[in-house]
Design a protein around this motif. Structure first.
Motif, short mmCIF file in Angstrom:
data_model
loop_
_atom_site.label_atom_id
_atom_site.label_comp_id
_atom_site.label_asym_id
_atom_site.label_seq_id
_atom_site.Cartn_x
_atom_site.Cartn_y
_atom_site.Cartn_z
N ARG A 160 0.85 -1.19 0.00
CA ARG A 160 0.00 0.00 0.00
C ARG A 160 0.89 1.25 0.00
N PRO A 161 0.59 2.25 -0.84
CA PRO A 161 1.43 3.46 -0.89
C PRO A 161 1.57 4.11 0.48
N GLU A 162 2.79 4.57 0.80
CA GLU A 162 3.03 5.22 2.07
C GLU A 162 2.12 6.44 2.23
N GLY A 163 1.48 6.52 3.38
CA GLY A 163 0.59 7.65 3.65
C GLY A 163 -0.84 7.43 3.20
N SER A 164 -1.12 6.25 2.64
CA SER A 164 -2.49 6.00 2.14
C SER A 164 -3.46 5.62 3.25
N LEU A 165 -2.92 5.20 4.41
CA LEU A 165 -3.77 4.93 5.57
C LEU A 165 -3.95 6.23 6.35
N THR A 214 0.02 1.11 9.94
CA THR A 214 -0.33 -0.28 9.61
C THR A 214 -0.84 -1.01 10.84
N LEU A 215 -0.13 -0.87 11.96
CA LEU A 215 -0.51 -1.59 13.18
C LEU A 215 -1.86 -1.13 13.71
N ASN A 216 -2.15 0.14 13.57
CA ASN A 216 -3.45 0.65 14.00
C ASN A 216 -4.58 -0.07 13.27
N HIS A 217 -4.39 -0.28 11.98
CA HIS A 217 -5.43 -0.97 11.20
C HIS A 217 -5.42 -2.47 11.44
N VAL A 232 -4.58 -8.60 6.52
CA VAL A 232 -3.42 -7.98 7.17
C VAL A 232 -2.41 -7.51 6.13
N CYS A 233 -2.06 -8.39 5.19
CA CYS A 233 -1.05 -8.04 4.19
C CYS A 233 -1.53 -6.91 3.28
N GLY A 234 -2.83 -6.88 3.02
CA GLY A 234 -3.37 -5.81 2.19
C GLY A 234 -3.39 -4.47 2.88
N THR A 235 -3.28 -4.49 4.21
CA THR A 235 -3.28 -3.27 5.01
C THR A 235 -1.89 -2.64 5.08
#
Length: 202
Positions: free
Chosen positions: A51-56, A70-73, A112-115
C-alpha cells in the motif's frame, strides 16, 4: 522496553499480565522481538507492504510512521472480524516489522497483508489458540494464587505472546506436573512453567 522491542497485544491480552504481576511488579508476559523470532512455528508467512506510504489515515501523532499506521489498522482487523483467529503481536519499530500470531486463516492473512504500507514487513505465525481462550486460561491459573502453598509458590502469570500462558514459580520441576494435571490434558500444551525470582518491594 525500548522502541525496537515494543510488544503489542490487544486489550484483553494486556489484562492478562495478571494480578500477581501487578502486586509484585513483575514483567511476566512481556515479549521482545527476539522472543518472537525464536519461537518455533510450523509455518511462517511473510508479506511486504504494498500500500502506498501515507495511504492509511494519519494517527495524529508527531512521529506517525507507516508501521504505526499499519498496526493501527491491524489492531482493528484482529479485534474485530478476526477476533476468533488472532492470538498476539510483537513489534520491531527499528526494523519496521511485526510478528503476528494467529490461527491459520487465508482471509485474515490477506486482510493484514493488504493493510501494510510500503516499507513494512509482516510475519504471520501459526498457533492453534486465540487471544480470548489463552486469556481465559491465564485467568483460571491466577484465580487462587495461594492454592499451591505448601507445594510451590506461584509468582507470575502472564502470556508469552505466542499462544502460551507463562507461569513463573519457585520450583518448576515440582510445579509443572501439578499444574498440567490440575488444568487438564487439553490445556497442558498451552502452559509454560519457568523459574521466577521472588519479587522484592522497593
Amino acid at each position: 522496553m525500548d522502541r525496537r522491542t515494543r510488544a503489542r497485544v490487544g486489550t484483553a491480552a494486556a489484562g492478562a499480565v495478571l494480578a500477581l504481576a501487578a502486586l509484585q511488579g513483575s514483567g511476566a508476559g512481556a515479549q521482545t522481538v527476539a522472543d518472537a523470532s525464536s519461537s518455533p512455528s510450523s509455518s511462517v508467512t511473510v508479506c511486504h507492504g504494498t500500500r502506498p506510504e501515507g495511504s492509511l489515515p494519519d494517527l495524529g501523532f508527531p512521529d506517525d510512521t507507516p508501521l504505526q499506521r499499519t498496526l493501527n489498522h491491524v489492531d482493528k482487523i484482529a479485534h474485530g472480524r478476526y477476533a476468533e483467529k488472532f492470538t498476539s503481536m510483537a513489534v520491531d519499530e527499528e526494523g519496521s516489522s511485526a510478528d503476528i500470531y494467529r490461527i491459520p486463516s487465508a482471509s485474515f492473512d490477506a486482510a493484514v497483508c493488504g493493510t501494510a504500507e510500503k516499507g513494512v514487513t509482516v510475519r504471520l505465525h501459526d498457533t492453534d489458540i486465540n487471544e480470548a481462550d489463552i486469556t481465559a486460561l491465564a485467568d483460571r491459573i491466577s484465580e487462587d494464587m495461594s492454592r499451591w502453598d505448601g507445594t510451590f509458590q506461584l509468582r507470575e502469570v502472564g502470556q508469552d505472546g505466542r499462544g502460551h500462558v507463562l507461569v513463573g514459580v519457585d520450583d518448576p520441576e515440582t510445579a509443572e506436573p501439578i499444574l498440567r494435571k490440575a488444568f487438564g490434558e487439553r490445556n497442558a500444551k498451552y502452559i509454560r512453567v519457568e523459574y521466577a525470582p521472588q519479587a522484592e518491594l522497593l
